[in-house]
Scaffold this motif. Structure first.
Motif, PDB file in Angstrom:
ATOM      1  N   LYS A   1      71.819   0.904  67.072  1.00 24.09           N
ATOM      2  CA  LYS A   1      72.963   0.396  66.330  1.00 24.09           C
ATOM      3  C   LYS A   1      72.617   0.021  64.895  1.00 24.09           C
ATOM      4  O   LYS A   1      73.448   0.114  64.002  1.00 24.09           O
ATOM      5  N   GLU A   2      71.392  -0.425  64.672  1.00 21.51           N
ATOM      6  CA  GLU A   2      70.982  -0.886  63.358  1.00 21.51           C
ATOM      7  C   GLU A   2      70.906   0.299  62.395  1.00 21.51           C
ATOM      8  O   GLU A   2      70.300   1.316  62.683  1.00 21.51           O
TER       9      GLU A   2
ATOM     10  N   TRP B   1      69.219  -0.116  72.353  1.00 22.21           N
ATOM     11  CA  TRP B   1      70.588  -0.069  71.834  1.00 22.21           C
ATOM     12  C   TRP B   1      70.684  -0.793  70.490  1.00 22.21           C
ATOM     13  O   TRP B   1      71.323  -0.330  69.570  1.00 22.21           O
ATOM     14  N   ARG B   2      70.007  -1.947  70.374  1.00 25.12           N
ATOM     15  CA  ARG B   2      70.029  -2.676  69.102  1.00 25.12           C
ATOM     16  C   ARG B   2      69.370  -1.860  67.998  1.00 25.12           C
ATOM     17  O   ARG B   2      69.859  -1.825  66.871  1.00 25.12           O
TER      18      ARG B   2
ATOM     19  N   HIS C   1      68.634  -2.634  76.313  1.00 25.16           N
ATOM     20  CA  HIS C   1      69.313  -3.454  75.308  1.00 25.16           C
ATOM     21  C   HIS C   1      68.562  -3.395  73.979  1.00 25.16           C
ATOM     22  O   HIS C   1      69.171  -3.280  72.914  1.00 25.16           O
ATOM     23  N   ARG C   2      67.227  -3.486  74.031  1.00 22.38           N
ATOM     24  CA  ARG C   2      66.408  -3.416  72.827  1.00 22.38           C
ATOM     25  C   ARG C   2      66.611  -2.064  72.123  1.00 22.38           C
ATOM     26  O   ARG C   2      66.761  -2.001  70.910  1.00 22.38           O
TER      27      ARG C   2
END
Length: 104
Positions: free
Chosen positions: A31-32, A27-28, A24-25
């Motif tokens: 995405k950023e 992916w963030r 998840h980390r």
């Protein structure tokens, strides 16, 4: 072929769930956009931690011995270490509390 793929995915699912916080980390971060990173203001350094705050973080009372400090640190860092799903910030605060209380 589809059955083999489905069986592989089912067996892989527990492993993926174990690494879900890290995924998840990542992916963030992915995405950023670079523009988002530039817009964030730099973090100001926080105030120095007092001895009372360090005792509170480690869950100790004034007058704790070196062995008690080390034991409390060991227990907390085992739970809050980033490699075990904890946060970098909490691990840093726990380490700073130990450093302040031991005077190192």
């Amino acid at each position: 072929m589809l059955g083999v793929l489905l069986a592989f995915i089912v067996r892989l699912m527990p492993v993926l769930m174990n690494y879900a916080p890290q995924l998840h980390r990542l992916w963030r971060i992915f995405k950023e956009s670079p523009d988002d990173r530039r817009r964030q203001p730099p973090r100001a350094p926080g105030p120095d931690m007092t001895r009372e705050q360090a005792l509170q973080i480690l869950g100790l009372k004034p007058g704790a011995t070196e062995q008690e400090i080390v034991a409390a640190h060991r227990i907390l860092i085992a739970k809050m270490h980033p490699d075990r799903g904890g946060s970098d910030y909490l691990a840093a605060q726990i380490n700073l509390a130990k450093k302040i209380l031991l005077g190192r």
